[in-house]
Design a protein around this motif. Sequence first.
Motif: not given
Length: 533
Positions: A298-299, A303, A314-315, A317-321, A341, A343
């Motif tokens: 997704k990220s 990007n 890969c890290s 995602t904890t918050d909406e982006q 995005e 999560p």
Amino acid sequence: MSPIMQQFREIETCIECSAYKHIQIPEVFYYAQKAVLHPTGPLFDQESQTLKPRCVRALKRIFILCDHDRDGALSDAELNDFQVKCFNAPLQPSEIVGVKRVVQDKLVEGVNERGLTLTGFLFLHALFIEKGRLETTWTVLRKFGYNNDIKLSDDLIPYSSFKRAPDQSVELTNEAIEFLKGVYELFDGDLDNNLRPIEVEDVFSTAPESPWNDAPYKHAVEKTALGGLSLDAFLSEWALMTLLDPARSLENLIYIGYHGDPSSAISVTRRRHLDRKKKQSERNVFQCFVFGPVNAGKSALLNSFLGRPYIDSCSPTTDEQYAVNVVELPGGIKKTLVLREIPEDGVAKLLASKESLATCDIAVFVHDSSDESSWKRATELLVDVAGHGEDTGYEVPCLIVAAKDDLDSFPMAIQDSTRVSQDMGIEAPIPISAKLSDFNNIFRRIVNAAEHPHLSIPETEAGRSRKQYHRLINRSLMFVSGMLMVWHPTTVLFSMHLKLLVLENVVYHVGAAVAIVGLAAYRVYAARKSTSS
């Protein structure tokens, strides 16, 4: 008291009084009232003995508004107009000369051949405050619509213009966009289509603060090689702010100099359910929710939308982006696409709200095409979201994205994806590879699907059964109604009562009612046919 007042600069006044001897009692109430109506705190930093940043920004905006010929100085006529507007009294020529002399004696650059400069204007107000004449600066600020927080008063923002149904959104009008293009050209001095960070700050130097320094705006647009904004990125940032927080967007438009009727800067779009009926969306800004399990890609999708290089690590995602950019369609038509995005662990919370999908134009479900568990989880999310849309009436078009197409697909990938897409009535998964920069026109395809909101809407098994069920009920009611109308005109009233009775049974005993009514209608029909023959 002097040492205490020196240590605690926020103490504005110390006064000795006596209620017994009536010493300085009126002064006590005068200074108490002054502390409330004309407080020092929001305007002046006692420690540094300077105007506070927000006060400077407000006074700069006022200066620009009063500098009608835009020559960077207030002429004698402009100073007089300013005086009349704020204090309802003109300045005598000798008074204007006196004001400029006071400034020039203390600050040479405060006055030039054209009049009082911005530096001189700010110095003058600092002087008023130092001499205890805070009411002068507060009167100026309030005349130009500022409240005690040095922000525009709520009555200057037409909040009624934002009233909308949950499935409507707010966009900037062409008038506002043309104004913003002019602002961009003004601050892009070298005309290189790159508004550097310091220039962006300068754009908002007349606002209380730059609205794009924090999430979700800070990292939401594409940056140039120098860290600046192109015109498309600049307008995209405004489009995002208008979509998410129209009041703040309009407020900042006013801060940076929008002169027209504030309500002419924004428009409320048509409702999304009407778009589906019309089979066409007229929006210029589309919001796409991006769902998918952890490590699906997704990220990387967001990007790549912003032109950022692919990162192999890969890290989660904890918050909406958010990612927003302009998508050019065939024929040179430009639309703004907002990717949001979600999560994986935020999906349940999102769907807990009935209207959570009302703001969504299209949903995308991303999975790792090499991982079968990722595919299964993505389809579970698809069913959950589609089911929520069917239950609430906020159905949205959906696309499946098979990310990491540079890796080998998991066994049965083609069969499974074909089965799911055919069963739910949507397009087959779109393969992409962020690593290879192969995106298969995904962003155009997202916009195209959003423009035709009656297509690509998934149908769950439960939703399909519900539709068949309602279709059966409607057919049964129509059949019964037709049979009763054939008997005799005098039975019309009876047929209406019977239909109401049937409807009540549908509510409480739907399955049984449909079967009984259908059978009864058939028997009546068969009996009449036998009699007539």
